[in-house]
Design a protein around this motif. Structure first.
Motif, PDB file in Angstrom:
ATOM      1  N   LEU A  12      18.395  -2.367  12.085  1.00 12.79           N
ATOM      2  CA  LEU A  12      17.832  -3.508  13.055  1.00 12.79           C
ATOM      3  C   LEU A  12      16.680  -4.101  12.927  1.00 12.79           C
ATOM      4  N   LYS A  13      15.731  -2.880  12.863  1.00 11.44           N
ATOM      5  CA  LYS A  13      14.198  -3.450  12.423  1.00 11.44           C
ATOM      6  C   LYS A  13      14.097  -4.034  11.262  1.00 11.44           C
ATOM      7  N   ILE A  14      14.821  -3.848  10.086  1.00 17.16           N
ATOM      8  CA  ILE A  14      14.725  -4.591   8.592  1.00 17.16           C
ATOM      9  C   ILE A  14      15.215  -5.917   9.090  1.00 17.16           C
ATOM     10  N   ALA A  15      16.300  -5.880   9.696  1.00 13.75           N
ATOM     11  CA  ALA A  15      16.806  -7.552  10.034  1.00 13.75           C
ATOM     12  C   ALA A  15      15.981  -8.296  10.708  1.00 13.75           C
ATOM     13  N   ALA A  16      15.320  -7.659  11.742  1.00 12.03           N
ATOM     14  CA  ALA A  16      14.470  -8.455  12.574  1.00 12.03           C
ATOM     15  C   ALA A  16      13.290  -8.854  11.808  1.00 12.03           C
ATOM     16  N   GLY A  17      12.580  -7.969  10.964  1.00 14.60           N
ATOM     17  CA  GLY A  17      11.388  -8.210  10.160  1.00 14.60           C
ATOM     18  C   GLY A  17      11.691  -9.144   9.112  1.00 14.60           C
ATOM     19  N   ALA A  18      12.711  -9.073   8.335  1.00 20.01           N
ATOM     20  CA  ALA A  18      13.113 -10.052   7.260  1.00 20.01           C
ATOM     21  C   ALA A  18      13.130 -11.426   7.818  1.00 20.01           C
ATOM     22  N   ALA A  19      13.893 -11.506   9.094  1.00 18.28           N
ATOM     23  CA  ALA A  19      14.133 -12.742   9.653  1.00 18.28           C
ATOM     24  C   ALA A  19      12.846 -13.534  10.209  1.00 18.28           C
TER      25      ALA A  19
ATOM     26  N   VAL B 223       0.382 -11.834  -9.339  1.00 22.56           N
ATOM     27  CA  VAL B 223       0.007 -10.249  -8.859  1.00 22.56           C
ATOM     28  C   VAL B 223      -0.061 -10.408  -7.496  1.00 22.56           C
ATOM     29  N   SER B 224       0.831  -9.174  -6.871  1.00 23.65           N
ATOM     30  CA  SER B 224       1.052  -9.256  -5.320  1.00 23.65           C
ATOM     31  C   SER B 224       0.763  -8.055  -4.849  1.00 23.65           C
ATOM     32  N   GLU B 225       0.967  -7.784  -3.504  1.00 26.60           N
ATOM     33  CA  GLU B 225       0.856  -6.254  -2.703  1.00 26.60           C
ATOM     34  C   GLU B 225       2.185  -5.371  -3.377  1.00 26.60           C
ATOM     35  N   TYR B 226       1.715  -4.058  -3.603  1.00 22.64           N
ATOM     36  CA  TYR B 226       2.882  -3.299  -3.946  1.00 22.64           C
ATOM     37  C   TYR B 226       3.260  -2.472  -2.689  1.00 22.64           C
ATOM     38  N   MET B 227       4.949  -2.672  -2.588  1.00 23.83           N
ATOM     39  CA  MET B 227       5.410  -2.072  -1.645  1.00 23.83           C
ATOM     40  C   MET B 227       6.004  -0.563  -1.962  1.00 23.83           C
ATOM     41  N   PRO B 228       5.371   0.356  -1.267  1.00 24.40           N
ATOM     42  CA  PRO B 228       5.718   1.771  -1.968  1.00 24.40           C
ATOM     43  C   PRO B 228       7.142   2.308  -1.467  1.00 24.40           C
TER      44      PRO B 228
ATOM     45  N   LEU C   7       9.981  -2.598   1.569  1.00 24.85           N
ATOM     46  CA  LEU C   7       9.417  -1.934   2.698  1.00 24.85           C
ATOM     47  C   LEU C   7       7.995  -1.487   2.484  1.00 24.85           C
ATOM     48  N   ASP C   8       6.966  -1.668   3.214  1.00 25.21           N
ATOM     49  CA  ASP C   8       5.745  -1.271   3.277  1.00 25.21           C
ATOM     50  C   ASP C   8       5.720   0.258   3.514  1.00 25.21           C
ATOM     51  N   LYS C   9       4.433   0.882   3.505  1.00 23.64           N
ATOM     52  CA  LYS C   9       4.001   2.165   3.738  1.00 23.64           C
ATOM     53  C   LYS C   9       4.413   2.586   5.316  1.00 23.64           C
ATOM     54  N   THR C  10       4.580   1.542   5.825  1.00 18.48           N
ATOM     55  CA  THR C  10       4.875   1.895   7.364  1.00 18.48           C
ATOM     56  C   THR C  10       6.167   1.518   7.673  1.00 18.48           C
ATOM     57  N   GLY C  11       6.948   1.366   6.787  1.00 16.35           N
ATOM     58  CA  GLY C  11       8.481   1.162   6.924  1.00 16.35           C
ATOM     59  C   GLY C  11       8.747  -0.403   7.475  1.00 16.35           C
ATOM     60  N   ASN C  12       7.626  -1.655   7.408  1.00 17.82           N
ATOM     61  CA  ASN C  12       8.125  -2.662   7.821  1.00 17.82           C
ATOM     62  C   ASN C  12       8.702  -3.558   6.707  1.00 17.82           C
ATOM     63  N   ALA C  13       9.632  -4.230   7.182  1.00 19.06           N
ATOM     64  CA  ALA C  13      10.365  -5.208   6.149  1.00 19.06           C
ATOM     65  C   ALA C  13       9.437  -6.360   5.510  1.00 19.06           C
TER      66      ALA C  13
ATOM     67  N   ARG D 207       0.587 -16.107   4.669  1.00 20.29           N
ATOM     68  CA  ARG D 207       0.242 -14.779   5.225  1.00 20.29           C
ATOM     69  C   ARG D 207       0.886 -14.351   6.339  1.00 20.29           C
ATOM     70  N   HIS D 208       1.790 -13.406   6.319  1.00 18.44           N
ATOM     71  CA  HIS D 208       2.642 -12.880   7.527  1.00 18.44           C
ATOM     72  C   HIS D 208       2.718 -11.574   7.357  1.00 18.44           C
ATOM     73  N   PRO D 209       2.896 -10.654   8.447  1.00 18.44           N
ATOM     74  CA  PRO D 209       3.263  -9.177   8.344  1.00 18.44           C
ATOM     75  C   PRO D 209       4.508  -8.933   7.796  1.00 18.44           C
ATOM     76  N   ASN D 210       5.380  -9.992   7.620  1.00 18.70           N
ATOM     77  CA  ASN D 210       6.713  -9.664   6.944  1.00 18.70           C
ATOM     78  C   ASN D 210       6.863 -10.328   5.749  1.00 18.70           C
ATOM     79  N   LEU D 211       5.936 -10.901   5.082  1.00 18.12           N
ATOM     80  CA  LEU D 211       5.927 -11.392   3.676  1.00 18.12           C
ATOM     81  C   LEU D 211       5.012 -10.503   2.622  1.00 18.12           C
ATOM     82  N   VAL D 212       5.535 -10.124   1.533  1.00 18.82           N
ATOM     83  CA  VAL D 212       4.822  -9.634   0.684  1.00 18.82           C
ATOM     84  C   VAL D 212       3.559 -10.598  -0.069  1.00 18.82           C
ATOM     85  N   GLY D 213       2.302 -10.517   0.335  1.00 18.39           N
ATOM     86  CA  GLY D 213       1.295 -11.592   0.016  1.00 18.39           C
ATOM     87  C   GLY D 213       0.812 -11.479  -1.365  1.00 18.39           C
ATOM     88  N   LEU D 214       0.953 -12.749  -1.824  1.00 20.77           N
ATOM     89  CA  LEU D 214       0.212 -12.800  -3.151  1.00 20.77           C
ATOM     90  C   LEU D 214      -1.090 -13.040  -3.420  1.00 20.77           C
TER      91      LEU D 214
END
Length: 672
Positions: A464-471, A434-439, A498-504, A414-421
């Protein structure tokens, strides 16, 4: 105290001295001062003086102590551009919304120029010939001036040109010969152009051609054919159409009887019509005509019937295929009446709202895409909640216990930058995740989707924000369970969502364990070089780092790696290259000339950050795994590029306990 004051004064003098020395050694200083003297009557460029460094002046940016960007917009500047023609390292010149007049001087010395914006001035004369020699030019905007004459075909020499804006001038003549295949933004409206619009430009909207009365062809009105008009004496009956404005085309005789020339005698007297037995149409001829017409209509009707029937059958089959694909997982894996089979069950992870398998099977489903391990769907449940469902059809899965143990590992990440199962389903014939849906879709679509007219580019801050989040997400996978040495195994832009707030959010992690066995792994643009051989090496955290480095290069260049699963040509990804090798070859010559995405050229003061991220990417894509940094170090390097991007909850990955997510039993069952 006096000594302290003396030292302070001496340092101040030295600082001023070095500042003056730096300013005086800038080879572009005199050219800029000459330009100010001749063009800045309103003294809008007050910071431009000989006592300061030109690279600190308003609108001036430098690279290696040479002026590279000159952006002076809406400053009431006038006069001539001649002094600027000696800025041989200039890459961006924007003088929009000023008061410049007269012809544009020769710009042939500006061979490094990439962007040229001279719109909303009062320039006149013909199209500046020297512009056609600027072979590195990507954007050209001469709109809203008083240029006249024809648009020369030498513009076709600008093979890299993406923008050509010439609207609101007085250009005339045809544009039939224009052939700029890479154009994304084009406009010649509000001129006096004529002739047919070439096919290479017909894909632009009609607003790009309006207010040119003599232009015709798609997307404007169709060009008219030539017909004769015998009522106009002395004109040979020729009517000029937009295809040949002002010329006398070859006559095309109309099929109407009035236009058939009659025989005349030497005295110019009309000859009497020839009397034949065919002057009256016989009844046999009438019958033959009627029968012929009937046969023609019958043949046409038959052809239309075959055409529409074939399309109907094709569409019906296609709709059936789509329907079966849409609800392909909605049938029970095991028929209820067949003995000896045990139906699987949904297994949910902590914190997940539970639902029955039947709820999932009843949900309306939409296919999101196909990846290396199966097909993903968006499923809307009866209560309105949305989940993503991956159907593992192309995976090589062993026994049930092995599958469940691995899902237990992945489900606890579980992490803000992972798609949770959220849950999984296992049966002999069917495996579902079955996982979270990223809109907001994937990074791939944001970077490469709709690269053409009307596209909204992905800005640098977001990249740059996406690069940092994915890292951060990938680093969490690597370091959260050290005893397992987990790795993602399939890092690519289609797996960064990207989730609904634009986080990677990194998705599809940990599924590489289900990859079908192969003696020679299938190569793709993200695969580390040590995995391309047949020595049986497996995915590792270092190979993840390599793949992430390729993803950073993709963010920086806007280019696709050589192979993209689920992407490719037709999805904005026509020019795929071996990114690490291509970047290495270009960087040897010049850092920013060809590497960075042209869509980033519009942003100011980001070159240092881009070069910094490029250095991180090149370190990640080192050929030797031992020379690549670990992901926790990559996170630190990226976040240091821009202070505001540092995560508020920066994880100290090195301090994470060996196995906070698993019991010893699970670890023992999964150690490999």
């Amino acid at each position: 105290m006096d000594a302290h004051k003396t030292l302070h004064f001496t340092l101040l003098i030295l600082a001023v001295h070095f500042s003056l020395l730096k300013a005086s050694t800038n080879p572009d200083l005199n050219a800029l001062l000459d330009f100010k003297a001749s063009s800045d009557e309103a003294n809008k460029l007050a910071t431009w003086n000989s006592t300061t460094d030109p690279c600190s002046w308003t609108g001036v940016s430098c690279l290696q102590n040479r002026v590279s960007h000159l952006v002076l917009e809406n400053l009431q500047l006038s006069g001539s551009l001649q002094p600027l023609t000696s800025l041989t390292q200039l890459r961006v010149l924007s003088l929009k919304y000023n008061r410049f007049t007269g012809p544009v001087p020769s710009l042939s010395n500006l061979t490094a120029l990439k962007l040229l914006f001279l719109s909303h001035n009062n320039f006149n004369g013909e199209f500046p010939d020297s512009v056609s020699s600027l072979f590195r030019l990507y954007r050209l905007d001469l709109s809203f001036n008083n240029f006249s004459g024809q648009i020369p075909l030498t513009v076709n020499h600008l093979t890299h040109l993406l923008t050509l804006k010439l609207e609101a001038n007085r250009f005339s003549g045809p544009i039939t010969g224009l052939d700029l295949r890479n154009l994304q933004d084009f406009n010649v409206s509000g001129n006096h152009l004529s002739g047919q619009i070439p096919k290479s430009l017909s894909g632009f909207p009609d607003s790009a051609f309006t207010q040119n009365a003599a232009l015709c062809g798609s997307p404007m009105q169709a060009c008219k054919t030539m017909v004769t008009d015998p009522k106009k004496p002395g004109s040979d009956g020729a009517i000029a159409s937009p295809l040949n404005p002002g010329n006398n085309p070859t006559n095309v005789v109309s099929s109407t009887p009035s236009s058939i020339p009659t025989n005349t005698d030497p005295n110019n007297k009309p000859a009497s019509p020839q009397k034949t037995s065919s002057s009256k149409i016989s009844s046999v001829a009438v019958i033959a005509i009627v029968v012929g017409d009937f046969l023609v209509l019958a043949i046409i009707s038959l052809l239309l019937y075959c055409y529409f029937w074939r399309n109907y059958v094709k569409n019906k089959t296609r709709s059936k295929l789509l329907e079966s694909e849409k609800i392909v997982y909605s049938s029970s894996p095991y028929p209820a009446q067949q003995a000896g089979y045990e139906r699987g069950s949904m297994v949910f992870f902590e914190g997940t709202k539970r639902f029955e398998l039947e709820d999932l099977l009843r949900a309306s489903a939409e296919m999101l895409g196909k990846g290396g391990f199966g097909t993903a769907y968006k499923a809307v449940l009866d209560d309105g909640s949305v989940v993503a469902v991956k159907r593992l059809k192309d995976a090589s899965i062993g026994g049930k216990r092995e599958f469940e143990q691995h899902m237990e590992v992945l489900g606890r990440l579980r992490h803000p930058n992972l798609v949770g199962l959220k849950a999984y389903y296992f049966a002999r014939e069917e495996k579902l995740l079955v996982s979270e849906y990223m809109p907001n879709g994937s990074l791939f679509w944001l970077l490469h989707g709709n690269r053409g007219p009307g596209r909204t580019p992905l800005d640098w801050t977001t990249r740059l924000k996406i690069a940092a989040g994915a890292a951060r997400g990938l680093a969490f996978i690597h370091f959260t369970c050290k005893s397992l040495k987990l790795n993602h195994g399939n890092i690519k832009s289609t797996n960064v969502l990207l989730d609904k707030t634009g986080n990677a959010r990194v998705s599809d992690f940990g599924l590489s364990i289900f990859a079908p066995p192969s003696t020679v792994p299938r190569s793709n643009g993200y695969r580390a070089p040590e995995l391309s051989s047949s020595d049986g090496r497996k995915q590792s955290q270092k190979s993840d780092v390599y793949s992430f480095g390729v993803l950073l290069l993709e963010l920086l260049t806007g280019k696709c790696p050589s192979v993209i699963d689920g992407g490719g040509a037709g999805m904005g990804c026509g020019g795929a290259v071996d990114l690490p090798r291509w970047v290495q070859s270009v960087v040897r010559e010049e850092w920013t000339a060809e590497v960075f995405d042209l869509e980033l050229m519009r942003y100011k003061d980001i070159e240092e950050e881009m070069v910094g991220l490029l250095q991180v990417a090149m370190a990640c894509t080192s050929a030797s795994p031992d020379q690549r940094p670990n992901m926790s170090h990559v996170v630190k390097l990226i976040e240091e590029l821009r202070g505001v991007e540092v995560s508020p909850c920066h994880e100290n990955f090195d301090s994470v306990s060996d196995s906070p997510c698993l019991s010893e039993d699970t670890l023992g069952g999964l150690s490999q």
